[in-house]
Design a protein around this motif. Sequence first.
Motif, mmCIF file in Angstrom:
data_model
loop_
_atom_site.group_PDB
_atom_site.id
_atom_site.type_symbol
_atom_site.label_atom_id
_atom_site.label_comp_id
_atom_site.label_asym_id
_atom_site.label_seq_id
_atom_site.Cartn_x
_atom_site.Cartn_y
_atom_site.Cartn_z
ATOM 1 N N ARG A 92 10.581 6.917 3.746
ATOM 2 C CA ARG A 92 10.990 7.770 4.870
ATOM 3 C C ARG A 92 12.204 7.155 5.582
ATOM 4 N N SER A 129 0.849 -1.188 0.000
ATOM 5 C CA SER A 129 0.000 0.000 0.000
ATOM 6 C C SER A 129 0.885 1.238 0.000
ATOM 7 N N ASP A 130 0.260 2.405 -0.309
ATOM 8 C CA ASP A 130 1.032 3.650 -0.312
ATOM 9 C C ASP A 130 1.621 3.944 1.060
ATOM 10 N N ALA A 131 0.886 3.641 2.110
ATOM 11 C CA ALA A 131 1.380 3.922 3.460
ATOM 12 C C ALA A 131 2.623 3.084 3.762
ATOM 13 N N GLU A 132 2.590 1.797 3.386
ATOM 14 C CA GLU A 132 3.750 0.933 3.631
ATOM 15 C C GLU A 132 4.951 1.376 2.802
ATOM 16 N N THR A 172 1.853 10.831 -0.983
ATOM 17 C CA THR A 172 1.793 10.565 0.459
ATOM 18 C C THR A 172 2.301 11.735 1.294
ATOM 19 N N ALA A 217 5.487 4.400 1.612
ATOM 20 C CA ALA A 217 5.955 5.693 2.117
ATOM 21 C C ALA A 217 6.823 5.514 3.351
ATOM 22 N N ALA A 218 6.478 4.540 4.194
ATOM 23 C CA ALA A 218 7.295 4.269 5.382
ATOM 24 C C ALA A 218 8.694 3.816 4.984
#
Length: 445
Positions: free
Chosen positions: A197, A188-191, A249, A193-194
């Motif tokens: 980062r 997913s985008d959240a994973e 994100t 993006a992590a």
Amino acid sequence: MSVSSPVEADTLRGLDEPRSVLPSPSPWFVAFCMVVIAGSLATILYARVGMSVAEAGWIGFAALLIMVLAEFYSARARERSAVEAELREVVRVSGRFQDEIAALNERIADIEATLTVRVDDMIEERVETIVADMRQIEDRIEGLAETVSTLEGAAPATRGALAAAEIGGQAAGASDTLEETPAFPGMSDAEAAAILRRSVEEHGPLIHLQSIVTLPQRRVRYYEAFARLRTDEGRSLMPRQFIPLAERTGIMPIIDNAVLFRTVQILRKIARKNNDVGVFCNISARSLGDGEFFQQFVDFMGENRNLSGAIVFEFTQAAFDDLGPIELANLDALAELGFRFSLDNVTRLDIDGARLAKHGVRYIKIDAETLMQPPLSASAHIHAADLAKLLARYGITLIATRVESESQVVDILDYDVRFAQGNLFSPPRIVRAEAAQAARNPTIN
């Protein structure tokens, strides 16, 4: 054949000219007069005074002796005066000769200094040319080795895409026709993006530099900084693979923060060797609209205001056209600090030079192929050959990019393009780890 200076000629002429003095009487005439005077004195003493012949004779002899001694000492005094006068004249002439010699020495020193500077400049220019040529050769060899290594480690289906991405810019939408291998398949985008980062915070961006050279001399005038990210597994992510995700994100300001800090560190190291070289740094237009990031960004660049002539911030043409009032105001605030901007990935040639110059744009990059054969979608209002002159009226410099062959160099020179960038001159070359070690864990605060 010797040529005498005016001072020397006057001096020699002064030595040769006879002095206007009274002629000295003959010594025999002086002796005759002395004898006559002494005899006359003796005669007067004998005839008038009544002295004896012996007494008058002795007195006359004494008078003669006195006159002889007086003449002797007088002659000595005259000779001494003459010698002193000659010595004074010699000292005077010697002083004039010394002044003339000092003047000649100064002229010789000036001539030697001038010749030394000219010779040093010629040597330095030749050495710089040789060094530039050697750097180009080194860049090509390293770029070739890096490309071969990348292609050997890639799957056959993705080699073409990786090679194209390696020479591409840092814009998200530079080329939608290339099929990129998904950077984070099944995430997913959240994973994802992590992961991005963590890659920025723990490893930092990998900065590649590609030279921008002057034409026709091909001397390096600027570098463009390209950022790559490295994951925990050691994978290298190209800009096209992480920029769209980072912008979706909202972590693009974090990446721009790290890239900017690393670029400033690299620029300071370059400046220690060559103050005439600058760096183009890509910044996402999304970061301009982030109030928190931009305030930190302006504060950081204000502290590094001395780099305003050496660092140029770059945006894509599409991103610049989409800037709203807030982003343009932030851009103007940055321009007030003395920083200038560049447009990359220019696909439309209907360029409003006055508007760009108003907002601090001083460079425009256009692919050499687009410049020489503009597509119909470029909507050019003038011939591309006149574009460089038109932009120059607004203080904007045209840079031809993606120059891959010598024939393209000949063509763009006919278009009055004086700056170029491409693999022909140097492929993007990674900055060594030790050069970027000081920028680990970067922050603008």
